[in-house]
Design a protein around this motif. Structure first.
Motif, short mmCIF file in Angstrom:
data_model
loop_
_atom_site.label_atom_id
_atom_site.label_comp_id
_atom_site.label_asym_id
_atom_site.label_seq_id
_atom_site.Cartn_x
_atom_site.Cartn_y
_atom_site.Cartn_z
N LEU A 114 0.82 -1.20 0.00
CA LEU A 114 0.00 0.00 0.00
C LEU A 114 0.86 1.26 0.00
CD1 LEU A 114 -1.45 0.61 3.53
CD2 LEU A 114 -0.14 -1.43 3.06
N PRO A 115 0.36 2.32 -0.60
CA PRO A 115 1.10 3.58 -0.65
C PRO A 115 1.30 4.16 0.75
CG PRO A 115 -0.68 3.58 -2.25
CD PRO A 115 -0.88 2.38 -1.39
N ALA A 116 2.40 4.87 0.93
CA ALA A 116 2.74 5.45 2.23
C ALA A 116 1.67 6.41 2.73
CB ALA A 116 4.08 6.18 2.14
N ALA A 117 1.10 7.22 1.85
CA ALA A 117 0.08 8.18 2.29
C ALA A 117 -1.16 7.47 2.82
CB ALA A 117 -0.30 9.11 1.14
N LEU A 118 -1.52 6.34 2.22
CA LEU A 118 -2.65 5.56 2.70
C LEU A 118 -2.33 4.93 4.05
CD1 LEU A 118 -5.42 4.27 2.49
CD2 LEU A 118 -4.38 2.48 1.04
N LYS A 119 -1.15 4.38 4.20
CA LYS A 119 -0.76 3.79 5.48
C LYS A 119 -0.74 4.84 6.57
CE LYS A 119 0.86 0.41 8.12
NZ LYS A 119 0.86 0.94 9.45
N ASN A 120 -0.32 6.04 6.22
CA ASN A 120 -0.26 7.14 7.18
C ASN A 120 -1.65 7.46 7.73
OD1 ASN A 120 1.23 9.21 8.60
ND2 ASN A 120 0.37 10.68 7.16
N VAL A 121 -2.65 7.60 6.85
CA VAL A 121 -3.99 7.94 7.35
C VAL A 121 -4.59 6.77 8.13
CG1 VAL A 121 -5.36 7.28 5.31
CG2 VAL A 121 -6.15 9.13 6.80
N ILE A 122 -4.27 5.56 7.74
CA ILE A 122 -4.74 4.41 8.52
C ILE A 122 -4.16 4.47 9.93
CG2 ILE A 122 -4.60 1.89 8.75
CD1 ILE A 122 -4.77 1.77 5.64
N ILE A 127 -2.95 7.13 11.55
CA ILE A 127 -3.48 8.29 12.27
C ILE A 127 -4.85 7.98 12.86
CG2 ILE A 127 -4.39 10.64 11.94
CD1 ILE A 127 -2.06 10.99 9.86
N ALA A 128 -5.72 7.38 12.05
CA ALA A 128 -7.08 7.10 12.51
C ALA A 128 -7.15 5.94 13.51
CB ALA A 128 -7.98 6.81 11.32
N SER A 129 -6.07 5.20 13.64
CA SER A 129 -6.06 4.08 14.60
C SER A 129 -5.60 4.51 16.00
CB SER A 129 -5.14 2.96 14.10
OG SER A 129 -3.77 3.33 14.24
N ARG A 130 -5.19 5.75 16.14
CA ARG A 130 -4.61 6.24 17.39
C ARG A 130 -5.39 7.42 17.94
NH1 ARG A 130 -1.00 2.71 19.35
NH2 ARG A 130 -0.22 4.42 20.54
N PRO A 131 -5.21 7.85 19.15
CA PRO A 131 -4.38 7.20 20.17
C PRO A 131 -4.96 5.84 20.59
CG PRO A 131 -5.39 9.21 21.05
CD PRO A 131 -5.82 9.07 19.63
N HIS A 132 -4.15 5.08 21.26
CA HIS A 132 -4.52 3.73 21.68
C HIS A 132 -5.86 3.76 22.40
CE1 HIS A 132 -4.07 -0.40 22.87
NE2 HIS A 132 -4.37 -0.05 24.11
N GLY A 133 -6.73 2.84 22.00
CA GLY A 133 -8.04 2.75 22.61
C GLY A 133 -9.09 3.64 21.99
N GLU A 134 -8.70 4.47 21.00
CA GLU A 134 -9.65 5.40 20.38
C GLU A 134 -9.69 5.24 18.85
OE1 GLU A 134 -9.20 9.47 21.72
OE2 GLU A 134 -8.40 8.77 23.63
N SER A 135 -9.40 4.05 18.38
CA SER A 135 -9.33 3.82 16.94
C SER A 135 -10.66 4.11 16.25
CB SER A 135 -8.94 2.37 16.66
OG SER A 135 -8.95 2.12 15.26
N ALA A 136 -10.59 4.86 15.18
CA ALA A 136 -11.77 5.12 14.35
C ALA A 136 -12.13 3.91 13.50
CB ALA A 136 -11.51 6.33 13.45
N TRP A 137 -11.23 2.95 13.43
CA TRP A 137 -11.43 1.78 12.56
C TRP A 137 -12.20 0.65 13.23
CZ3 TRP A 137 -10.80 3.18 7.87
CH2 TRP A 137 -9.79 4.06 7.50
#
Length: 181
Positions: A84-92, A94-104
């Protein structure tokens, strides 16, 4: 009248003339009116750094909010160096953090990959699927969309192949069903 569905759209390519953007625009144009699309802008996001978890970064907060408020996320992406492209991994990340607050967590995610090559960015798609599953997302399984030789389906910046159009129309219908489950 159907209830409004909020769909966040992430395009994994930063190129202005991205073929993935063309396919994303085609798919979203085939969705019913009650599906509202909001693109998640990823081009200007600072690289994720865990040191930022306790800071307010407006662009991070914006993408987290968009993903959390969406009923589902559609990711349309190319492949970079067989992943996967770096920009996509970056947003994934970002949205997975902070710990315990993942948007995913429990978020419905659908995935389309496209490439001018013969493998249709399949490795990228499989890697995105793996990451999303590890984040407890509900990843749409069928139909899987890996568009190989994707530029052959385009003419003048539009999806011109009738076969590809039918395939993407079917995907759009399945996507609405998946979100509604």
């Amino acid at each position: 009248m159907s209830q409004t569905i909020n769909l966040a759209l992430i395009i994994g390519s930063l190129r202005k003339a991205s073929i993935n953007r063309v396919f994303a625009e085609y798919i979203t144009s085939q969705l019913p009116e009650h599906v509202k699309i909001e693109e998640v802008a990823i081009a200007d996001l600072p690289l994720y750094n865990q040191d930022y978890d306790n800071q307010t970064i407006e662009s991070y907060d914006q993408v987290r909010k968009q993903i959390k408020q969406a009923d589902a996320v559609l990711i349309v992406t190319p492949e970079h160096n067989r992943t996967l492209p770096a920009a996509l991994k970056n947003v994934i990340d970002i949205a997975s953090r902070p710990h315990g607050e993942s948007a995913w967590a429990n978020k419905k995610v659908a995935l389309v990959t496209a490439s001018p090559g013969s493998y249709g960015a399949r490795d990228s798609g499989l890697d995105v699927r793996k990451v999303m599953q590890s984040l407890a997302s509900q990843v749409m399984i069928a139909p899987e969309i890996y568009l190989s030789r994707a530029t052959e389906s385009l003419d003048d910046g539009q999806v011109s192949s009738e076969r590809t159009q039918k395939y993407l129309n079917k995907f759009a219908n399945e996507l609405v069903d998946f979100i509604g489950e």
